[in-house]
Design an enzyme around this catalytic site. Structure first.
Site, PDB file in Angstrom:
ATOM      1  N   HIS A  27       1.104   1.850  11.956  1.00  0.00           N
ATOM      2  CA  HIS A  27       1.531   3.220  11.690  1.00  0.00           C
ATOM      3  C   HIS A  27       0.645   4.319  12.284  1.00  0.00           C
ATOM      4  O   HIS A  27       0.520   5.404  11.728  1.00  0.00           O
ATOM      5  CB  HIS A  27       1.675   3.438  10.182  1.00  0.00           C
ATOM      6  CG  HIS A  27       2.746   2.591   9.574  1.00  0.00           C
ATOM      7  ND1 HIS A  27       2.757   2.235   8.239  1.00  0.00           N
ATOM      8  CD2 HIS A  27       3.839   2.002  10.126  1.00  0.00           C
ATOM      9  CE1 HIS A  27       3.809   1.475   7.999  1.00  0.00           C
ATOM     10  NE2 HIS A  27       4.486   1.323   9.135  1.00  0.00           N
ATOM     11  N   TYR A  52       3.571  12.917  -3.390  1.00  0.00           N
ATOM     12  CA  TYR A  52       2.236  13.261  -2.909  1.00  0.00           C
ATOM     13  C   TYR A  52       1.672  14.477  -3.651  1.00  0.00           C
ATOM     14  O   TYR A  52       1.108  15.380  -3.033  1.00  0.00           O
ATOM     15  CB  TYR A  52       2.262  13.533  -1.409  1.00  0.00           C
ATOM     16  CG  TYR A  52       2.840  12.379  -0.611  1.00  0.00           C
ATOM     17  CD1 TYR A  52       2.109  11.208  -0.405  1.00  0.00           C
ATOM     18  CD2 TYR A  52       4.120  12.451  -0.073  1.00  0.00           C
ATOM     19  CE1 TYR A  52       2.636  10.148   0.314  1.00  0.00           C
ATOM     20  CE2 TYR A  52       4.658  11.397   0.652  1.00  0.00           C
ATOM     21  CZ  TYR A  52       3.916  10.254   0.840  1.00  0.00           C
ATOM     22  OH  TYR A  52       4.446   9.208   1.550  1.00  0.00           O
ATOM     23  N   GLY A  69      12.403  -1.251   3.402  1.00  0.00           N
ATOM     24  CA  GLY A  69      13.332  -0.489   2.578  1.00  0.00           C
ATOM     25  C   GLY A  69      14.272  -1.359   1.768  1.00  0.00           C
ATOM     26  O   GLY A  69      15.451  -1.036   1.597  1.00  0.00           O
ATOM     27  N   HIS A 106      -5.675  -2.662   7.862  1.00  0.00           N
ATOM     28  CA  HIS A 106      -4.553  -1.810   8.279  1.00  0.00           C
ATOM     29  C   HIS A 106      -4.601  -1.610   9.791  1.00  0.00           C
ATOM     30  O   HIS A 106      -5.479  -0.940  10.318  1.00  0.00           O
ATOM     31  CB  HIS A 106      -4.672  -0.474   7.561  1.00  0.00           C
ATOM     32  CG  HIS A 106      -3.438   0.379   7.604  1.00  0.00           C
ATOM     33  ND1 HIS A 106      -2.559   0.393   8.655  1.00  0.00           N
ATOM     34  CD2 HIS A 106      -2.928   1.267   6.696  1.00  0.00           C
ATOM     35  CE1 HIS A 106      -1.572   1.240   8.412  1.00  0.00           C
ATOM     36  NE2 HIS A 106      -1.777   1.773   7.218  1.00  0.00           N
ATOM     37  N   GLN A 146      -6.283  -2.591   0.643  1.00  0.00           N
ATOM     38  CA  GLN A 146      -6.017  -2.279   2.043  1.00  0.00           C
ATOM     39  C   GLN A 146      -7.102  -1.325   2.536  1.00  0.00           C
ATOM     40  O   GLN A 146      -7.415  -0.327   1.868  1.00  0.00           O
ATOM     41  CB  GLN A 146      -4.649  -1.638   2.252  1.00  0.00           C
ATOM     42  CG  GLN A 146      -4.311  -1.575   3.747  1.00  0.00           C
ATOM     43  CD  GLN A 146      -3.071  -0.773   4.058  1.00  0.00           C
ATOM     44  OE1 GLN A 146      -3.044   0.432   3.840  1.00  0.00           O
ATOM     45  NE2 GLN A 146      -2.040  -1.436   4.573  1.00  0.00           N
ATOM     46  N   TYR A 204      -2.636   4.553  12.740  1.00  0.00           N
ATOM     47  CA  TYR A 204      -3.995   4.805  12.265  1.00  0.00           C
ATOM     48  C   TYR A 204      -4.987   4.128  13.211  1.00  0.00           C
ATOM     49  O   TYR A 204      -4.616   3.677  14.294  1.00  0.00           O
ATOM     50  CB  TYR A 204      -4.126   4.375  10.799  1.00  0.00           C
ATOM     51  CG  TYR A 204      -3.267   5.259   9.911  1.00  0.00           C
ATOM     52  CD1 TYR A 204      -3.695   6.541   9.568  1.00  0.00           C
ATOM     53  CD2 TYR A 204      -2.011   4.847   9.488  1.00  0.00           C
ATOM     54  CE1 TYR A 204      -2.891   7.385   8.802  1.00  0.00           C
ATOM     55  CE2 TYR A 204      -1.201   5.684   8.719  1.00  0.00           C
ATOM     56  CZ  TYR A 204      -1.644   6.948   8.389  1.00  0.00           C
ATOM     57  OH  TYR A 204      -0.855   7.790   7.647  1.00  0.00           O
ATOM     58  N   PRO A 210       0.832  -1.216   0.000  1.00  0.00           N
ATOM     59  CA  PRO A 210       0.000   0.000   0.000  1.00  0.00           C
ATOM     60  C   PRO A 210       0.861   1.258   0.000  1.00  0.00           C
ATOM     61  O   PRO A 210       1.787   1.382   0.795  1.00  0.00           O
ATOM     62  CB  PRO A 210      -0.793  -0.119   1.314  1.00  0.00           C
ATOM     63  CG  PRO A 210      -0.721  -1.562   1.672  1.00  0.00           C
ATOM     64  CD  PRO A 210       0.602  -2.039   1.191  1.00  0.00           C
ATOM     65  N   GLY A 245       8.219  -0.655  -2.049  1.00  0.00           N
ATOM     66  CA  GLY A 245       7.351   0.495  -2.186  1.00  0.00           C
ATOM     67  C   GLY A 245       7.852   1.523  -3.177  1.00  0.00           C
ATOM     68  O   GLY A 245       7.361   1.650  -4.300  1.00  0.00           O
ATOM     69  N   ARG A 246       8.848   2.290  -2.765  1.00  0.00           N
ATOM     70  CA  ARG A 246       9.337   3.394  -3.602  1.00  0.00           C
ATOM     71  C   ARG A 246       9.837   2.923  -4.957  1.00  0.00           C
ATOM     72  O   ARG A 246       9.618   3.596  -5.980  1.00  0.00           O
ATOM     73  CB  ARG A 246      10.446   4.132  -2.852  1.00  0.00           C
ATOM     74  CG  ARG A 246       9.979   4.854  -1.597  1.00  0.00           C
ATOM     75  CD  ARG A 246      11.130   5.179  -0.667  1.00  0.00           C
ATOM     76  NE  ARG A 246      11.725   3.975  -0.100  1.00  0.00           N
ATOM     77  CZ  ARG A 246      12.823   3.955   0.651  1.00  0.00           C
ATOM     78  NH1 ARG A 246      13.451   5.090   0.910  1.00  0.00           N
ATOM     79  NH2 ARG A 246      13.283   2.822   1.134  1.00  0.00           N
ATOM     80  N   ALA A 274      -4.121   2.612   1.131  1.00  0.00           N
ATOM     81  CA  ALA A 274      -5.092   2.538   2.222  1.00  0.00           C
ATOM     82  C   ALA A 274      -6.377   3.260   1.835  1.00  0.00           C
ATOM     83  O   ALA A 274      -6.347   4.381   1.323  1.00  0.00           O
ATOM     84  CB  ALA A 274      -4.497   3.143   3.489  1.00  0.00           C
TER      85      ALA A 274
END
Length: 394
Positions: A179, A359, A307, A176, A108, A181, A31, A331-332, A66
Protein backbone atom coordinates in the site's frame (compact mmCIF):
# COMPACT_ATOMS: atom_id res chain seq x y z
CA UNK A 1 -19.02 -24.24 -10.22
CA UNK A 2 -19.96 -22.11 -7.21
CA UNK A 3 -20.45 -23.93 -3.92
CA UNK A 4 -23.43 -22.79 -1.86
CA UNK A 5 -22.64 -23.42 1.78
CA UNK A 6 -23.46 -21.74 5.07
CA UNK A 7 -20.43 -19.95 6.55
CA UNK A 8 -20.71 -21.95 9.79
CA UNK A 9 -20.40 -25.20 7.83
CA UNK A 10 -17.56 -24.00 5.60
CA UNK A 11 -13.79 -24.09 5.90
CA UNK A 12 -14.04 -20.74 7.70
CA UNK A 13 -14.44 -22.82 10.84
CA UNK A 14 -11.83 -25.48 10.11
CA UNK A 15 -8.94 -25.12 12.58
CA UNK A 16 -5.51 -24.33 11.17
CA UNK A 17 -1.99 -24.28 12.58
CA UNK A 18 -0.28 -20.99 11.72
CA UNK A 19 3.31 -20.69 12.89
CA UNK A 20 3.18 -21.76 16.53
CA UNK A 21 -0.50 -20.87 16.83
CA UNK A 22 -3.43 -23.29 16.86
CA UNK A 23 -6.23 -21.20 15.37
CA UNK A 24 -9.78 -22.43 15.94
CA UNK A 25 -11.14 -20.80 12.78
CA UNK A 26 -9.99 -18.77 9.76
CA UNK A 27 -11.52 -15.35 10.47
CA UNK A 28 -8.78 -12.78 11.10
CA UNK A 29 -8.72 -9.21 12.38
CA UNK A 30 -6.32 -7.49 9.95
CA UNK A 31 -4.34 -4.31 10.58
CA UNK A 32 -6.65 -1.28 10.76
CA UNK A 33 -5.17 2.17 11.28
CA UNK A 34 -7.68 4.08 13.41
CA UNK A 35 -5.67 6.97 14.96
CA UNK A 36 -6.61 6.21 18.57
CA UNK A 37 -3.09 6.75 19.93
CA UNK A 38 -2.06 9.91 21.79
CA UNK A 39 0.04 12.75 20.38
CA UNK A 40 3.23 10.95 21.46
CA UNK A 41 2.15 7.89 19.44
CA UNK A 42 1.39 5.89 22.61
CA UNK A 43 -1.69 3.61 22.59
CA UNK A 44 -4.47 5.05 24.74
CA UNK A 45 -5.74 2.82 27.58
CA UNK A 46 -9.12 2.14 25.95
CA UNK A 47 -7.39 0.43 23.03
CA UNK A 48 -6.88 -2.67 25.21
CA UNK A 49 -10.65 -3.08 25.37
CA UNK A 50 -10.98 -2.75 21.59
CA UNK A 51 -8.42 -5.45 20.84
CA UNK A 52 -9.50 -7.67 23.72
CA UNK A 53 -13.14 -7.55 22.66
CA UNK A 54 -12.30 -8.69 19.13
CA UNK A 55 -10.34 -11.60 20.58
CA UNK A 56 -13.39 -12.74 22.55
CA UNK A 57 -13.81 -16.03 20.69
CA UNK A 58 -10.81 -18.16 21.72
CA UNK A 59 -8.38 -19.14 19.01
CA UNK A 60 -8.74 -15.92 16.98
CA UNK A 61 -5.77 -14.28 15.26
CA UNK A 62 -5.60 -10.56 16.03
CA UNK A 63 -3.19 -8.42 14.00
CA UNK A 64 -2.47 -4.93 15.26
CA UNK A 65 -2.70 -1.69 13.36
CA UNK A 66 0.49 -0.70 11.54
CA UNK A 67 3.08 0.38 14.10
CA UNK A 68 6.17 2.48 13.47
CA UNK A 69 9.58 0.89 13.96
CA UNK A 70 11.33 4.14 14.88
CA UNK A 71 10.43 7.66 15.94
CA UNK A 72 11.52 8.77 12.45
CA UNK A 73 8.60 6.77 11.04
CA UNK A 74 5.90 8.24 13.27
CA UNK A 75 4.94 10.42 10.36
CA UNK A 76 1.18 10.88 10.81
CA UNK A 77 -0.86 12.14 13.72
CA UNK A 78 -1.95 9.61 16.37
CA UNK A 79 -0.52 6.52 14.74
CA UNK A 80 1.41 4.21 17.11
CA UNK A 81 5.04 3.43 17.64
CA UNK A 82 6.65 0.45 19.34
CA UNK A 83 9.88 2.16 20.30
CA UNK A 84 9.83 4.01 23.64
CA UNK A 85 9.34 2.38 27.02
CA UNK A 86 5.92 4.01 27.37
CA UNK A 87 4.85 2.73 23.97
CA UNK A 88 6.02 -0.79 24.78
CA UNK A 89 4.26 -0.69 28.15
CA UNK A 90 0.97 0.33 26.55
CA UNK A 91 1.20 -2.35 23.86
CA UNK A 92 2.04 -4.96 26.50
CA UNK A 93 -1.35 -4.34 28.12
CA UNK A 94 -3.07 -4.74 24.75
CA UNK A 95 -1.26 -8.02 24.09
CA UNK A 96 -2.26 -9.24 27.56
CA UNK A 97 -5.90 -8.34 26.84
CA UNK A 98 -5.86 -10.51 23.71
CA UNK A 99 -4.11 -13.41 25.42
CA UNK A 100 -6.55 -13.24 28.33
CA UNK A 101 -9.24 -14.30 25.84
CA UNK A 102 -7.08 -17.27 24.75
CA UNK A 103 -6.48 -15.73 21.33
CA UNK A 104 -3.29 -14.87 19.44
CA UNK A 105 -1.55 -11.59 18.63
CA UNK A 106 0.74 -10.40 15.83
CA UNK A 107 2.04 -6.83 15.62
CA UNK A 108 2.15 -5.27 12.16
CA UNK A 109 5.28 -3.12 11.86
CA UNK A 110 6.12 -0.54 9.21
CA UNK A 111 7.97 2.52 8.03
CA UNK A 112 6.14 5.37 6.33
CA UNK A 113 8.73 7.69 4.75
CA UNK A 114 6.99 9.65 1.92
CA UNK A 115 3.57 8.50 3.20
CA UNK A 116 4.30 10.68 6.24
CA UNK A 117 2.81 14.16 6.42
CA UNK A 118 5.54 16.59 5.28
CA UNK A 119 4.33 19.32 7.61
CA UNK A 120 4.51 16.97 10.63
CA UNK A 121 8.02 15.87 9.70
CA UNK A 122 9.07 19.51 9.35
CA UNK A 123 7.50 20.32 12.72
CA UNK A 124 9.55 17.52 14.29
CA UNK A 125 12.70 18.64 12.49
CA UNK A 126 13.00 15.30 10.65
CA UNK A 127 13.92 14.51 7.07
CA UNK A 128 11.04 13.74 4.71
CA UNK A 129 12.37 10.71 2.81
CA UNK A 130 11.59 7.95 0.35
CA UNK A 131 13.34 5.43 -1.87
CA UNK A 132 13.82 8.27 -4.38
CA UNK A 133 13.10 11.97 -4.72
CA UNK A 134 9.65 11.42 -6.22
CA UNK A 135 6.73 13.46 -4.90
CA UNK A 136 3.43 11.83 -4.01
CA UNK A 137 0.52 12.93 -6.18
CA UNK A 138 -1.21 15.96 -4.68
CA UNK A 139 1.79 17.05 -2.59
CA UNK A 140 4.24 19.82 -3.36
CA UNK A 141 6.95 18.54 -1.04
CA UNK A 142 9.51 16.27 -2.70
CA UNK A 143 11.08 13.65 -0.41
CA UNK A 144 14.82 13.17 -0.23
CA UNK A 145 16.26 9.84 -1.34
CA UNK A 146 17.33 7.68 1.59
CA UNK A 147 21.05 7.25 2.06
CA UNK A 148 22.85 3.93 2.45
CA UNK A 149 23.23 4.60 6.19
CA UNK A 150 19.51 5.34 6.52
CA UNK A 151 18.63 2.10 4.74
CA UNK A 152 20.83 0.10 7.09
CA UNK A 153 19.31 1.93 10.06
CA UNK A 154 15.77 1.07 8.96
CA UNK A 155 16.65 -2.62 8.66
CA UNK A 156 17.97 -2.52 12.22
CA UNK A 157 14.86 -0.67 13.37
CA UNK A 158 12.64 -3.50 12.09
CA UNK A 159 14.82 -5.98 13.98
CA UNK A 160 14.82 -3.96 17.21
CA UNK A 161 11.05 -3.49 17.12
CA UNK A 162 10.40 -7.17 16.40
CA UNK A 163 12.47 -8.09 19.46
CA UNK A 164 10.48 -5.65 21.57
CA UNK A 165 7.19 -7.15 20.39
CA UNK A 166 8.31 -10.65 21.38
CA UNK A 167 9.65 -9.28 24.66
CA UNK A 168 6.23 -7.76 25.34
CA UNK A 169 4.58 -11.14 24.88
CA UNK A 170 3.48 -10.89 21.24
CA UNK A 171 3.20 -14.08 19.19
CA UNK A 172 4.93 -12.52 16.20
CA UNK A 173 5.22 -9.61 13.79
CA UNK A 174 3.76 -8.93 10.36
CA UNK A 175 6.13 -6.88 8.18
CA UNK A 176 4.19 -4.31 6.15
CA UNK A 177 5.34 -4.23 2.52
CA UNK A 178 2.11 -3.01 0.95
CA UNK A 179 0.00 0.00 0.00
CA UNK A 180 2.74 2.49 -0.79
CA UNK A 181 4.50 2.55 2.57
CA UNK A 182 8.26 2.29 3.08
CA UNK A 183 9.07 -1.18 1.77
CA UNK A 184 6.50 -0.88 -1.01
CA UNK A 185 8.11 2.40 -2.09
CA UNK A 186 11.27 0.42 -2.81
CA UNK A 187 9.34 -2.28 -4.70
CA UNK A 188 7.56 0.22 -6.95
CA UNK A 189 9.28 1.23 -10.17
CA UNK A 190 7.01 4.30 -10.20
CA UNK A 191 8.55 5.51 -6.93
CA UNK A 192 11.97 3.85 -6.81
CA UNK A 193 14.18 5.44 -9.47
CA UNK A 194 17.47 4.55 -7.80
CA UNK A 195 20.44 3.42 -9.85
CA UNK A 196 22.39 1.83 -7.00
CA UNK A 197 22.01 -1.64 -5.45
CA UNK A 198 18.57 -0.78 -4.07
CA UNK A 199 16.85 0.09 -7.35
CA UNK A 200 16.66 -0.44 -11.08
CA UNK A 201 16.06 -4.17 -11.50
CA UNK A 202 13.33 -6.33 -10.02
CA UNK A 203 15.97 -7.95 -7.86
CA UNK A 204 17.34 -4.67 -6.53
CA UNK A 205 13.90 -3.21 -5.83
CA UNK A 206 13.02 -6.32 -3.81
CA UNK A 207 16.30 -6.24 -1.92
CA UNK A 208 15.13 -4.14 1.02
CA UNK A 209 12.02 -6.14 1.86
CA UNK A 210 13.97 -9.39 1.58
CA UNK A 211 16.79 -8.10 3.77
CA UNK A 212 14.29 -6.89 6.37
CA UNK A 213 12.50 -10.24 6.39
CA UNK A 214 15.73 -12.21 6.68
CA UNK A 215 17.09 -9.97 9.45
CA UNK A 216 13.89 -10.22 11.48
CA UNK A 217 13.73 -14.00 10.95
CA UNK A 218 17.30 -14.28 12.22
CA UNK A 219 16.33 -12.26 15.29
CA UNK A 220 13.06 -13.92 16.37
CA UNK A 221 12.54 -17.03 14.20
CA UNK A 222 10.60 -17.58 10.98
CA UNK A 223 7.54 -19.01 12.74
CA UNK A 224 7.05 -15.61 14.40
CA UNK A 225 7.36 -13.58 11.20
CA UNK A 226 4.80 -12.79 8.50
CA UNK A 227 4.82 -10.53 5.44
CA UNK A 228 2.06 -8.46 3.88
CA UNK A 229 2.01 -7.67 0.16
CA UNK A 230 -0.46 -5.83 -2.09
CA UNK A 231 0.48 -6.78 -5.66
CA UNK A 232 -2.36 -4.95 -7.38
CA UNK A 233 -2.85 -1.85 -5.23
CA UNK A 234 -2.05 1.55 -6.71
CA UNK A 235 -2.55 3.27 -3.35
CA UNK A 236 -0.20 6.22 -2.79
CA UNK A 237 1.23 5.80 -6.27
CA UNK A 238 3.21 2.63 -5.59
CA UNK A 239 2.43 0.90 -8.88
CA UNK A 240 4.53 -1.79 -10.55
CA UNK A 241 4.83 -2.36 -14.28
CA UNK A 242 5.70 -6.06 -14.06
CA UNK A 243 3.53 -7.25 -11.18
CA UNK A 244 3.97 -10.97 -11.72
CA UNK A 245 7.72 -10.72 -12.27
CA UNK A 246 8.23 -8.56 -9.16
CA UNK A 247 6.20 -10.70 -6.78
CA UNK A 248 7.21 -14.10 -8.13
CA UNK A 249 10.83 -13.11 -7.49
CA UNK A 250 10.00 -12.23 -3.87
CA UNK A 251 8.10 -15.48 -3.31
CA UNK A 252 10.87 -17.61 -4.80
CA UNK A 253 13.48 -15.88 -2.65
CA UNK A 254 11.42 -16.35 0.52
CA UNK A 255 11.11 -20.05 -0.23
CA UNK A 256 14.90 -20.37 -0.23
CA UNK A 257 14.86 -19.84 3.54
CA UNK A 258 15.28 -22.93 5.72
CA UNK A 259 11.98 -22.43 7.56
CA UNK A 260 8.70 -21.04 6.23
CA UNK A 261 7.24 -17.79 7.50
CA UNK A 262 4.26 -18.04 9.85
CA UNK A 263 2.02 -16.79 7.07
CA UNK A 264 1.83 -14.61 4.00
CA UNK A 265 -0.80 -11.84 3.93
CA UNK A 266 -2.06 -10.82 0.49
CA UNK A 267 -4.44 -8.08 -0.60
CA UNK A 268 -6.63 -8.95 -3.55
CA UNK A 269 -7.27 -6.50 -6.37
CA UNK A 270 -10.67 -5.75 -4.82
CA UNK A 271 -8.95 -4.68 -1.59
CA UNK A 272 -7.11 -1.62 -2.91
CA UNK A 273 -7.61 0.96 -0.13
CA UNK A 274 -7.63 3.78 -2.65
CA UNK A 275 -10.85 2.42 -4.15
CA UNK A 276 -12.36 1.17 -0.88
CA UNK A 277 -11.61 4.18 1.31
CA UNK A 278 -11.12 7.19 -0.97
CA UNK A 279 -13.27 6.20 -3.93
CA UNK A 280 -10.36 6.19 -6.40
CA UNK A 281 -10.90 4.50 -9.74
CA UNK A 282 -10.29 0.75 -9.18
CA UNK A 283 -7.28 -0.74 -10.95
CA UNK A 284 -6.37 -4.30 -11.88
CA UNK A 285 -9.91 -5.53 -11.22
CA UNK A 286 -10.50 -9.14 -12.22
CA UNK A 287 -6.91 -10.14 -11.60
CA UNK A 288 -6.25 -12.88 -9.06
CA UNK A 289 -3.60 -14.00 -6.60
CA UNK A 290 -3.42 -17.41 -8.22
CA UNK A 291 0.12 -16.95 -9.52
CA UNK A 292 1.40 -16.28 -5.99
CA UNK A 293 -0.56 -19.08 -4.34
CA UNK A 294 0.59 -21.60 -6.92
CA UNK A 295 4.23 -20.63 -6.43
CA UNK A 296 3.87 -20.48 -2.63
CA UNK A 297 2.33 -23.98 -2.84
CA UNK A 298 1.09 -24.27 0.77
CA UNK A 299 4.57 -23.50 2.12
CA UNK A 300 2.70 -21.83 4.97
CA UNK A 301 -0.85 -20.42 5.35
CA UNK A 302 -2.01 -17.34 3.45
CA UNK A 303 -4.36 -14.59 4.65
CA UNK A 304 -6.41 -12.88 1.93
CA UNK A 305 -8.16 -9.52 2.19
CA UNK A 306 -10.62 -8.23 -0.38
CA UNK A 307 -13.77 -6.72 1.09
CA UNK A 308 -15.31 -10.05 2.07
CA UNK A 309 -18.69 -10.77 3.61
CA UNK A 310 -19.34 -14.03 5.50
CA UNK A 311 -21.02 -15.74 2.55
CA UNK A 312 -18.46 -14.63 -0.03
CA UNK A 313 -15.61 -15.64 2.29
CA UNK A 314 -17.11 -19.10 2.74
CA UNK A 315 -17.52 -19.46 -1.01
CA UNK A 316 -13.94 -18.33 -1.63
CA UNK A 317 -12.55 -20.97 0.72
CA UNK A 318 -14.72 -23.70 -0.78
CA UNK A 319 -14.06 -22.76 -4.41
CA UNK A 320 -11.20 -20.46 -5.43
CA UNK A 321 -8.95 -21.30 -2.47
CA UNK A 322 -10.04 -24.88 -1.82
CA UNK A 323 -6.56 -26.28 -2.54
CA UNK A 324 -4.73 -23.85 -0.24
CA UNK A 325 -4.45 -23.12 3.49
CA UNK A 326 -6.21 -19.76 3.36
CA UNK A 327 -7.63 -17.51 6.06
CA UNK A 328 -9.84 -14.47 5.44
CA UNK A 329 -9.38 -10.97 6.84
CA UNK A 330 -12.49 -8.98 7.78
CA UNK A 331 -11.63 -5.33 8.37
CA UNK A 332 -14.62 -3.00 8.49
CA UNK A 333 -17.00 -5.67 9.77
CA UNK A 334 -14.63 -6.75 12.54
CA UNK A 335 -14.38 -3.12 13.58
CA UNK A 336 -18.18 -2.91 13.80
CA UNK A 337 -18.69 -6.34 15.37
CA UNK A 338 -16.51 -7.21 18.36
CA UNK A 339 -18.16 -10.65 18.36
CA UNK A 340 -17.84 -11.09 14.59
CA UNK A 341 -16.65 -14.69 14.77
CA UNK A 342 -19.59 -15.66 16.99
CA UNK A 343 -22.09 -13.82 14.76
CA UNK A 344 -20.83 -15.53 11.61
CA UNK A 345 -20.90 -18.95 13.25
CA UNK A 346 -24.46 -18.44 14.54
CA UNK A 347 -25.74 -16.76 11.38
CA UNK A 348 -26.58 -13.52 13.21
CA UNK A 349 -27.09 -10.13 11.58
CA UNK A 350 -23.99 -7.93 11.55
CA UNK A 351 -23.73 -4.39 12.91
CA UNK A 352 -23.29 -1.84 10.15
CA UNK A 353 -20.02 0.07 10.20
CA UNK A 354 -20.00 3.87 10.28
CA UNK A 355 -17.37 5.15 7.87
CA UNK A 356 -17.40 8.79 9.14
CA UNK A 357 -16.08 7.58 12.51
CA UNK A 358 -13.24 5.40 11.19
CA UNK A 359 -10.49 7.93 11.90
CA UNK A 360 -11.69 10.03 14.85
CA UNK A 361 -8.37 10.78 16.51
CA UNK A 362 -8.17 9.64 20.15
CA UNK A 363 -11.95 9.00 20.37
CA UNK A 364 -13.87 5.93 21.53
CA UNK A 365 -16.73 6.87 19.21
CA UNK A 366 -16.87 4.45 16.32
CA UNK A 367 -14.35 2.27 18.13
CA UNK A 368 -15.56 0.89 21.46
CA UNK A 369 -19.26 1.67 21.11
CA UNK A 370 -20.21 -1.07 18.65
CA UNK A 371 -22.41 -3.62 20.47
CA UNK A 372 -21.96 -7.28 21.17
CA UNK A 373 -25.00 -9.35 20.19
CA UNK A 374 -27.52 -10.36 22.85
CA UNK A 375 -26.79 -13.94 21.94
CA UNK A 376 -23.08 -13.55 22.62
CA UNK A 377 -23.67 -11.90 25.98
CA UNK A 378 -26.07 -14.69 26.93
CA UNK A 379 -23.54 -17.34 25.93
CA UNK A 380 -20.63 -15.56 27.60
CA UNK A 381 -22.06 -13.66 30.59
CA UNK A 382 -18.60 -13.00 31.97
CA UNK A 383 -17.52 -11.23 28.77
CA UNK A 384 -15.85 -7.89 29.30
CA UNK A 385 -18.80 -5.97 27.91
CA UNK A 386 -18.80 -2.66 29.77
CA UNK A 387 -21.56 -0.34 28.66
CA UNK A 388 -20.27 2.95 27.38
CA UNK A 389 -23.66 4.51 26.69
CA UNK A 390 -27.36 3.71 26.39
CA UNK A 391 -26.95 2.32 22.87
CA UNK A 392 -23.78 0.36 23.55
CA UNK A 393 -25.35 -3.08 23.45
CA UNK A 394 -28.28 -4.77 21.71
Amino acid sequence: MTTNILPAQSRLFKPLKVGNMELKHRIVLPPLTRNRNDDDHIPLPFMAKYYGDRASVPGTLIISEATSVSHLEEGQYNIPGFVSDLQVEAWTKIIEAVHSKKSYYFQQIWGMVRASFPELMAKKGLRYRSSSAVAMKGRDTIPEAMTEDEIQEIIQSFVDTAKKVIGAGGDGVEIHSAHGYLLDQFLSDAVNLRTDGWGGSIQNRARLVLEVVKAVVDAIGADRVALRLSPYAAFQGAEKEDIEGQYLYIIKELKKMDTPLAYLSLVEATGDPGALVRGDKPVNQGKTLDFILEEWSKWSPVIVAGGYLPDTAAQALEDRYKDFDVLVAFGRYFLANPDLVFRIQKGLELNKYQRPTFYLNMSEEGYNDYPFSKEYLAAYPAAQAIKLGKNSYN
